[in-house]
Enzyme design. Structure first.
Site, mmCIF file in Angstrom:
data_model
loop_
_atom_site.group_PDB
_atom_site.id
_atom_site.type_symbol
_atom_site.label_atom_id
_atom_site.label_comp_id
_atom_site.label_asym_id
_atom_site.label_seq_id
_atom_site.Cartn_x
_atom_site.Cartn_y
_atom_site.Cartn_z
ATOM 1 N N ASP A 25 0.851 -1.185 0.000
ATOM 2 C CA ASP A 25 0.000 0.000 0.000
ATOM 3 C C ASP A 25 0.890 1.239 0.000
ATOM 4 O OD1 ASP A 25 -3.052 0.734 0.646
ATOM 5 O OD2 ASP A 25 -1.726 2.169 1.622
ATOM 6 N N LEU A 26 0.583 2.179 -0.887
ATOM 7 C CA LEU A 26 1.357 3.425 -0.927
ATOM 8 C C LEU A 26 0.980 4.296 0.270
ATOM 9 C CD1 LEU A 26 1.198 4.287 -4.724
ATOM 10 C CD2 LEU A 26 3.195 3.520 -3.443
ATOM 11 N N ASP A 71 -4.606 2.056 -4.733
ATOM 12 C CA ASP A 71 -3.164 2.053 -4.500
ATOM 13 C C ASP A 71 -2.758 0.788 -3.741
ATOM 14 O OD1 ASP A 71 -4.481 2.863 -2.176
ATOM 15 O OD2 ASP A 71 -2.734 3.932 -1.420
#
Length: 623
Positions: free
Chosen positions: A237-238, A279
């Site tokens: 996950d960004l 994302d």
């Protein structure tokens, strides 16, 4: 006779061809409708999370809702997406609305809770317009809603056009060889189009990676295969991606996502990468354990860091043996728990499930119990633990502590909040807890300060004016309430710091809780003017034998002595704990105001103690 036979054969071929074409048309259309409805049912989970937010009626939440509906429209190629409220009125809509859904059908979906799909035809001949109308139920706090999605029928019509063309050619030829040949060619064309559309549906258009649809089958197949003997699953996950999109725009955000996808080229050839959300990414790594998988993933992290110096990612890794020993859903939960812990610790973290396994046991009954708390089916109990002014031996105030129903399968309110946080509902559950506390305060005679815990996620949605009104309705003033936030909260975030400063400006006192449980507390003291510092019970227990604990305690007392605040020791379980807390006093400093709480000083009780109560424990001389 020969002509009649030929005519009979031709009529039979025509009849069979027409019947088969109609049957195949119906099957193709129904399968596409069913598959699209199932995918939309999964997409509404994000809409449901937005509707459960405490600030769901705010302008920001409404904008987020429109963005989520537009994501559904764009990802599914829909003409328009409309959210209908419990009464049938339109709550939000995106896209061009040129077709009104049937009100009776919406009421039936809302009543039954089952998604439906139908084909709507408008006009005739060349002007005929065919729309696939999908109605999907949406669970919301105010009652069931319905998401109406109009999809174009281009894919189905293309398949049927191919089939119609090929059957038409076959029906013109009645010879024994031409009839099966036309069907063979028709099957080949249909298979070609099906494979082309399958590849398009399985691939994420933006990044070129495999998409969410093939992820679950790939995970099931991996764990069911006899070789290799184990697989690792990584969820990526960004960090703060929404902030990136808001600050720099979606075009820049798309470029970041593509560069992250490109970084996966540095993984091994056997590793499979998927984009499973905005994302959110997943990687399946065969033949490695968690530690080895983390090493492989560091290659991608290094490559991505070179391309995007100011963007980081969090990674959760879990592994499992093949052969059915671990269910795919369980492996997902493990990797998700590791990712959650990575996000909680801050940016640029990789967490292995094995390192947190003892504290993680997510089960269906625990999730159900958390949902019951969120819906109000089972409320919190409240008790009050006294906090003492150790110099005067009098009650300074009480900390409000939540209690779960006796039959709840959860390890206390902290686990309930952790699970609620993973569901995106921690602010809601935290607000329900504060509501229960203030109601209990209003029902009893109150003395001294009220120490009120607040979950870090609540700071981002907090309405200070509403909290002031709730406190005053309970018979208190803001100056009589100490808002506690844990040192493990991310108090470097500008929005959190602003929220705490707004609380102080409204008259609330602020306490930094659990100082010493991590390594972020002293940094937080530099960002915010706290009135109270509460020492984690482990610091008190290790004082005198652990230099790190002694240093933390000394730093807290120095801070309080110079600011005029309080230092409160939590977890005082014995007379020895109390003596150790006093023994670390530096005679060269102005004596700070010292407080304490714990079972040795007073157990939590349903009724707060009187302000006139004297502390029975023997107090050492602090000077």
């Amino acid at each position: 006779m020969l002509l009649r036979w030929a005519a009979a054969i031709g009529a039979a071929v025509l009849l069979v061809g027409v019947v088969e074409f109609l049957a195949v048309s119906r099957i193709v259309e129904q399968r596409v409708l069913a598959q699209t409805t199932a995918e939309l049912s999964r997409s509404v989970r994000g809409v449901e999370e937005l509707l459960r937010r405490p600030d769901a009626q705010s302008g920001t939440a409404q904008a987020d809702l429109l963005d989520r509906l537009d994501d559904v429209r764009r990802l599914r190629g829909a003409r328009h997406v409309t959210l209908h409220g419990p009464g049938g009125a339109v709550i939000a809509s995106v896209g061009r609305v040129d077709h009104a859904p049937d009100a009776a059908a919406i009421r039936e979906v809302r009543r039954s809770g089952r998604a439906t799909a139908r084909v709507d035809r408008d006009g005739r001949g060349a002007d005929e317009r065919i729309v696939h109308e999908h109605l999907v139920p949406v669970r919301a706090p105010g009652g069931p809603m319905v998401l109406a999605v109009d999809m174009p029928s281009d894919l189905v019509q293309t398949l049927l056009a191919d089939l119609r063309r090929l059957h038409g050619a076959g029906l013109l030829v009645v010879a024994g060889v031409a009839v099966p040949l036309s069907f063979a060619l028709g099957g080949w064309w249909l298979l070609r189009d099906q494979r082309r559309d399958q590849r398009s549906a399985d691939t994420d258009a933006l990044t070129g990676l495999l998409g969410r649809r093939p992820f679950a089958p790939a995970l099931r197949a991996a764990l069911a295969a006899p070789e290799p003997d184990q697989w690792a699953l990584a969820l990526i996950d960004l960090d703060d991606f929404k902030y990136i999109n808001d600050r720099l725009g979606h075009r820049h955000g798309d470029r970041v996502l593509r560069e992250l996808a490109d970084s996966f080229q540095h993984l091994r050839e056997t590793d499979l990468a998927f984009r499973i959300g905005g994302d959110e990414f997943a990687v399946l790594l065969p033949g490695v354990d968690e530690q080895q998988a983390a090493s492989v993933l560091e290659r991608a992290r290094a490559a991505f860091t070179v391309a995007q110096l100011d963007v980081t990612m969090s990674i959760g890794v879990a592994s499992a043996p093949t052969g059915g020993a671990v269910d795919p859903d369980e492996l997902w939960e493990r990797a998700d728990a590791a990712l959650y812990e990575a996000k909680r610790r801050g940016r640029r973290q990789t967490v292995l499930f094995a390192s947190i396994a003892e504290g993680v046991a997510v089960t269906a009954d625990k999730l159900a119990a958390t949902q019951d708390l969120l819906t109000g089916d089972h409320g919190f109990g409240v008790v009050f633990q006294p906090i003492w002014d150790l110099a005067q031996g009098r009650v300074l105030g009480h900390e409000a502590l939540l209690r779960l129903p006796v039959d709840a399968p959860l390890d206390g309110p902290s686990e309930a909040l952790r699970l609620a946080d993973r569901l995106g509902c921690a602010p809601l559950l935290d607000a329900l807890g504060r509501e229960a506390v203030l109601q209990r305060v209003a029902d009893c005679a109150w003395y001294g300060l009220l120490f009120l815990n607040m979950h870090p996620a609540s700071l981002r949605t907090l309405r200070v004016a509403d909290l002031v009104a709730d406190v005053e309705a309970a018979g208190l003033q803001a100056s009589e309430v100490v808002v506690e936030v844990t040192e493990q909260a991310d108090l470097d975030r500008a929005e959190d710091i602003r929220a705490l400063k707004s609380l102080r400006e409204a008259g609330f006192l602020l306490a930094l809780d659990d100082l010493g449980a991590g390594n972020a507390g002293l940094r937080a003291l530099g960002n915010i003017d706290f009135d109270v510092v509460k020492l984690d019970r482990a610091v008190v227990g290790r004082s005198g034998i652990d230099p790190a604990a002694d240093a933390t305690l000394a730093a807290a007392r120095m801070f309080a002595a110079r600011t005029g605040g309080w230092v409160i020791a939590e977890g005082i379980e014995t007379a020895g704990d109390l003596r150790s807390f006093h023994a670390t006093h530096d005679p060269n400093l102005v004596s700070p105001r010292l407080g304490g709480q714990g079972y040795f000083l007073g157990r939590p009780a349903a009724v707060p103690r009187s302000i006139l109560t004297r502390l029975e424990a023997s107090l050492p001389n602090p000077g």
